[in-house]
Design a protein around this motif. Structure first.
Motif, PDB file in Angstrom:
ATOM      1  N   SER A   1       0.843  -1.187   0.000  1.00 47.76           N
ATOM      2  CA  SER A   1       0.000   0.000   0.000  1.00 47.76           C
ATOM      3  C   SER A   1       0.884   1.245   0.000  1.00 47.76           C
ATOM      4  O   SER A   1       1.830   1.344   0.777  1.00 47.76           O
ATOM      5  CB  SER A   1      -0.896  -0.021   1.246  1.00 47.76           C
ATOM      6  OG  SER A   1      -1.627   1.165   1.335  1.00 47.76           O
TER       7      SER A   1
ATOM      8  N   GLN B   1      -9.534   2.253  -9.001  1.00 43.81           N
ATOM      9  CA  GLN B   1      -9.492   1.609  -7.691  1.00 43.81           C
ATOM     10  C   GLN B   1     -10.704   1.987  -6.842  1.00 43.81           C
ATOM     11  O   GLN B   1     -11.224   1.185  -6.071  1.00 43.81           O
ATOM     12  CB  GLN B   1      -8.197   1.997  -6.964  1.00 43.81           C
ATOM     13  CG  GLN B   1      -8.011   1.312  -5.631  1.00 43.81           C
ATOM     14  CD  GLN B   1      -6.634   1.554  -5.030  1.00 43.81           C
ATOM     15  OE1 GLN B   1      -5.888   2.436  -5.458  1.00 43.81           O
ATOM     16  NE2 GLN B   1      -6.275   0.767  -4.027  1.00 43.81           N
ATOM     17  N   ARG B   2     -11.171   3.237  -6.972  1.00 50.63           N
ATOM     18  CA  ARG B   2     -12.325   3.670  -6.181  1.00 50.63           C
ATOM     19  C   ARG B   2     -13.590   3.718  -7.032  1.00 50.63           C
ATOM     20  O   ARG B   2     -14.555   4.395  -6.688  1.00 50.63           O
ATOM     21  CB  ARG B   2     -12.058   5.042  -5.552  1.00 50.63           C
ATOM     22  CG  ARG B   2     -10.859   5.122  -4.633  1.00 50.63           C
ATOM     23  CD  ARG B   2     -10.853   4.060  -3.541  1.00 50.63           C
ATOM     24  NE  ARG B   2     -12.094   3.974  -2.796  1.00 50.63           N
ATOM     25  CZ  ARG B   2     -12.474   4.798  -1.831  1.00 50.63           C
ATOM     26  NH1 ARG B   2     -11.696   5.782  -1.474  1.00 50.63           N
ATOM     27  NH2 ARG B   2     -13.614   4.627  -1.211  1.00 50.63           N
TER      28      ARG B   2
ATOM     29  N   HIS C   1      -3.475  -7.091  -5.212  1.00 49.44           N
ATOM     30  CA  HIS C   1      -2.638  -7.507  -4.095  1.00 49.44           C
ATOM     31  C   HIS C   1      -2.834  -8.991  -3.810  1.00 49.44           C
ATOM     32  O   HIS C   1      -2.268  -9.522  -2.864  1.00 49.44           O
ATOM     33  CB  HIS C   1      -2.888  -6.653  -2.842  1.00 49.44           C
ATOM     34  CG  HIS C   1      -4.231  -6.856  -2.216  1.00 49.44           C
ATOM     35  ND1 HIS C   1      -5.287  -6.014  -2.425  1.00 49.44           N
ATOM     36  CD2 HIS C   1      -4.691  -7.824  -1.393  1.00 49.44           C
ATOM     37  CE1 HIS C   1      -6.332  -6.433  -1.748  1.00 49.44           C
ATOM     38  NE2 HIS C   1      -6.011  -7.526  -1.114  1.00 49.44           N
TER      39      HIS C   1
ATOM     40  N   GLU D   1      -4.970  12.863  -1.730  1.00 47.16           N
ATOM     41  CA  GLU D   1      -3.500  12.819  -1.636  1.00 47.16           C
ATOM     42  C   GLU D   1      -3.054  11.544  -0.944  1.00 47.16           C
ATOM     43  O   GLU D   1      -1.921  11.438  -0.457  1.00 47.16           O
ATOM     44  CB  GLU D   1      -2.989  14.048  -0.866  1.00 47.16           C
ATOM     45  CG  GLU D   1      -3.323  15.356  -1.571  1.00 47.16           C
ATOM     46  CD  GLU D   1      -3.174  16.566  -0.667  1.00 47.16           C
ATOM     47  OE1 GLU D   1      -3.032  17.674  -1.203  1.00 47.16           O
ATOM     48  OE2 GLU D   1      -3.214  16.420   0.572  1.00 47.16           O
TER      49      GLU D   1
ATOM     50  N   SER E   1      -3.168   7.071  -1.085  1.00 49.39           N
ATOM     51  CA  SER E   1      -3.463   5.891  -1.885  1.00 49.39           C
ATOM     52  C   SER E   1      -4.751   5.225  -1.373  1.00 49.39           C
ATOM     53  O   SER E   1      -5.232   5.527  -0.278  1.00 49.39           O
ATOM     54  CB  SER E   1      -2.305   4.897  -1.802  1.00 49.39           C
ATOM     55  OG  SER E   1      -2.325   4.220  -0.549  1.00 49.39           O
ATOM     56  N   GLY E   2      -5.296   4.288  -2.177  1.00 44.44           N
ATOM     57  CA  GLY E   2      -6.522   3.593  -1.776  1.00 44.44           C
ATOM     58  C   GLY E   2      -6.374   2.911  -0.431  1.00 44.44           C
ATOM     59  O   GLY E   2      -7.237   3.018   0.456  1.00 44.44           O
ATOM     60  N   GLY E   3      -5.265   2.214  -0.262  1.00 45.45           N
ATOM     61  CA  GLY E   3      -5.043   1.510   1.000  1.00 45.45           C
ATOM     62  C   GLY E   3      -4.811   2.471   2.155  1.00 45.45           C
ATOM     63  O   GLY E   3      -5.154   2.180   3.302  1.00 45.45           O
ATOM     64  N   GLN E   4      -4.224   3.616   1.896  1.00 43.02           N
ATOM     65  CA  GLN E   4      -4.030   4.621   2.953  1.00 43.02           C
ATOM     66  C   GLN E   4      -5.380   5.202   3.371  1.00 43.02           C
ATOM     67  O   GLN E   4      -5.634   5.425   4.561  1.00 43.02           O
ATOM     68  CB  GLN E   4      -3.077   5.719   2.474  1.00 43.02           C
ATOM     69  CG  GLN E   4      -1.638   5.214   2.335  1.00 43.02           C
ATOM     70  CD  GLN E   4      -0.743   6.188   1.594  1.00 43.02           C
ATOM     71  OE1 GLN E   4      -1.210   7.095   0.908  1.00 43.02           O
ATOM     72  NE2 GLN E   4       0.565   5.997   1.718  1.00 43.02           N
ATOM     73  N   GLN E   5      -6.278   5.449   2.407  1.00 44.64           N
ATOM     74  CA  GLN E   5      -7.625   5.927   2.761  1.00 44.64           C
ATOM     75  C   GLN E   5      -8.336   4.905   3.643  1.00 44.64           C
ATOM     76  O   GLN E   5      -8.999   5.253   4.621  1.00 44.64           O
ATOM     77  CB  GLN E   5      -8.446   6.169   1.491  1.00 44.64           C
ATOM     78  CG  GLN E   5      -7.951   7.326   0.643  1.00 44.64           C
ATOM     79  CD  GLN E   5      -8.703   7.431  -0.660  1.00 44.64           C
ATOM     80  OE1 GLN E   5      -9.860   7.031  -0.760  1.00 44.64           O
ATOM     81  NE2 GLN E   5      -8.047   7.978  -1.675  1.00 44.64           N
TER      82      GLN E   5
ATOM     83  N   ARG F   1      -6.960   2.802   5.634  1.00 47.89           N
ATOM     84  CA  ARG F   1      -6.354   2.796   6.962  1.00 47.89           C
ATOM     85  C   ARG F   1      -6.780   4.009   7.782  1.00 47.89           C
ATOM     86  O   ARG F   1      -6.895   3.944   9.008  1.00 47.89           O
ATOM     87  CB  ARG F   1      -4.833   2.697   6.838  1.00 47.89           C
ATOM     88  CG  ARG F   1      -4.392   1.279   6.495  1.00 47.89           C
ATOM     89  CD  ARG F   1      -2.897   1.167   6.456  1.00 47.89           C
ATOM     90  NE  ARG F   1      -2.345   1.511   5.161  1.00 47.89           N
ATOM     91  CZ  ARG F   1      -1.088   1.892   4.972  1.00 47.89           C
ATOM     92  NH1 ARG F   1      -0.266   1.998   5.995  1.00 47.89           N
ATOM     93  NH2 ARG F   1      -0.649   2.170   3.761  1.00 47.89           N
TER      94      ARG F   1
ATOM     95  N   ALA G   1      -8.511  -3.074   0.396  1.00 43.43           N
ATOM     96  CA  ALA G   1      -7.599  -2.292  -0.439  1.00 43.43           C
ATOM     97  C   ALA G   1      -6.150  -2.419   0.020  1.00 43.43           C
ATOM     98  O   ALA G   1      -5.299  -1.642  -0.396  1.00 43.43           O
ATOM     99  CB  ALA G   1      -8.018  -0.822  -0.428  1.00 43.43           C
ATOM    100  N   LEU G   2      -5.844  -3.396   0.864  1.00 38.82           N
ATOM    101  CA  LEU G   2      -4.504  -3.490   1.452  1.00 38.82           C
ATOM    102  C   LEU G   2      -3.732  -4.679   0.913  1.00 38.82           C
ATOM    103  O   LEU G   2      -4.282  -5.758   0.709  1.00 38.82           O
ATOM    104  CB  LEU G   2      -4.612  -3.611   2.977  1.00 38.82           C
ATOM    105  CG  LEU G   2      -5.353  -2.461   3.672  1.00 38.82           C
ATOM    106  CD1 LEU G   2      -5.465  -2.713   5.159  1.00 38.82           C
ATOM    107  CD2 LEU G   2      -4.653  -1.143   3.400  1.00 38.82           C
TER     108      LEU G   2
END
Ligand SMILES: Nc1ncnc2c1ncn2[C@@H]1O[C@H](COP(=O)(O)OP(=O)(O)OP(=O)(O)O)[C@@H](O)[C@H]1O
Ligand SMILES: Nc1ncnc2c1ncn2[C@@H]1O[C@H](COP(=O)(O)OP(=O)(O)OP(=O)(O)O)[C@@H](O)[C@H]1O
Ligand SMILES: [Mg+2]
Ligand SMILES: [Mg+2]
Lengths: 227, 227
Positions: free
Chosen positions: A40, A90-91, A199, B141, B143-147, B149, B171-172
């Protein structure tokens, strides 16, 4: 077909700089089926946006079918994108108040396709992803995986020569995800180039080659013969 | 703690009716760690919204800690939710223009926590999910996985007694997903009840029990001893 030469991408955020891509070089031929994997935040979506002409590198070059698109104007990039690229975001990026059928018709509207043919192509695409009975549902009347499948149908409806799919099975159960992979394999067998972020190793196994990204760099390029 | 009695959910759509839940009965005790699995569109998110008091059943009853919440007024439901439930939404549901730290502070604002303590708790929660250096980033700003989290950190920041997580690792990458599962296991060991939707068997393996949903019905309740 896709030729990335020492591509970097920086985001300036006031006091700090985020280096999303740090010098990536890769070549993807027409007709390949490539998976992109990585942690990520490692730069996968940033890379996909550059490949799909939705963004430009900070430095480096990107040639699509031999044309340097990294310095192209926005409208020229949009024209290339609409004609050749199907993008699964992705979203999902669906319109909030638009039902599934009209979401999927949208790329055909841009291509100037007549209303009756648009409707037929859109309904066929929705059937292909198992949503024939959800054509009149808006996004908030669809499950997460159904929204993702609408986004997939939208990416396929213009029969693009390049499909860019960012986590196309992220919201899907294993069985539905396998059905989508079956569609991608069929399209690739017909000559369509597919670049897919995932992933999940079982999903990446459908591709012939895996690019591994870490901290904005290409760390491995894996074309194991058993693929 | 969670007592669902013959719960149904219908959506009336003009000419047709969608039966999202068709009579589901289940009991979850305080301190359990339960996974919910099932095909796309089978009713998992609908069930989670009812458990989390974000929606009501069409028929049937839902008792949370012995209180019948299925017939409660909206403001009473909201009070219960804010005090006890941390919800990780399938689509993350972040505010578009708000940076990560303020997203995570939001439940603390509703609970009336003072600004200095809110900031500290929010930064700790972001560090715990590996985003200590992204506190000032807005969703576009990240990434998908950061959102995702950020959404997880927000669900944990009030130390809720019940965590409802709809595809929390969707998304991780595998490593980051395992770190999140480590956080959930630690919280569960401390007595927090966790109900988690996932389509990945390796993620479900962290729970002690798996409820399998298909077409709005509970088709299996699996508490294999090796869990
Ligand atoms: N507001 C609504 N109006 C009409 N139908 C709806 C509405 N919300 C959900 N549905 C339908 O109810 C069914 C269950 O939806 P739900 O979101 O609970 O599925 P899910 O199991 O979470 O699926 P996924 O794994 O794809 O997220 C779906 O068929 C969906 O189309
Ligand atoms: N507009 C932006 N401004 C600042 N930083 C950004 C911006 N967009 C992305 N980033 C940062 O760039 C890095 C790469 O983001 P990217 O979305 O490409 O990651 P990713 O590999 O797709 O991650 P994921 O698997 O979580 O989707 C991340 O650390 C992210 O925080
Ligand atoms: Mg991404
Ligand atoms: Mg769902």
């Amino acid at each position: 077909m896709i030729d990335l030469q020492d591509v970097t991408k920086r985001y300036e955020m006031g006091t700090q700089t985020v280096h999303a891509l740090r010098g990536l070089t890769a070549h993807i031929d027409t007709g390949e089926f490539v998976a992109i994997m990585g942690p990520s935040g490692s730069g996968k979506s940033t890379l996909m946006n550059i490949i799909g002409c939705l963004d430009r590198p900070t430095t480096g070059r990107y040639l699509l079918d031999g044309t340097d698109v990294s310095t192209m104007r926005g409208d020229a990039q949009a024209a290339i994108r609409n004609r050749h690229v199907g993008f699964v975001f992705q979203r999902f990026n669906l319109l909030a108040r638009t039902d599934a059928r009209h979401q999927v018709e949208l790329p055909l509207v841009y291509s100037g396709v007549a209303a009756r043919e648009r409707r037929q192509l859109a309904l066929e695409a929705l059937k292909a992803v198992g949503l024939g009975d959800r054509a009149d549902h808006k996004p908030d009347e669809l499950s997460g995986g159904q929204q993702q499948r609408v986004a997939i149908a939208r990416a396929l409806v213009t029969s693009p020569s390049l499909i860019l799919a960012d986590e196309p099975t992220g919201a899907l159960d294993t069985t539905t995800g396998a059905e989508i992979m079956g569609i991608f394999e069929r399209l690739n067998a017909a000559g369509i180039t597919i670049v897919m972020v995932t992933h999940e190793p079982e999903v990446a196994a459908h591709a012939q080659r895996v690019l591994h990204i870490r901290d904005g760099l290409l760390v491995a390029d894996d074309s194991s013969p058993e693929r």
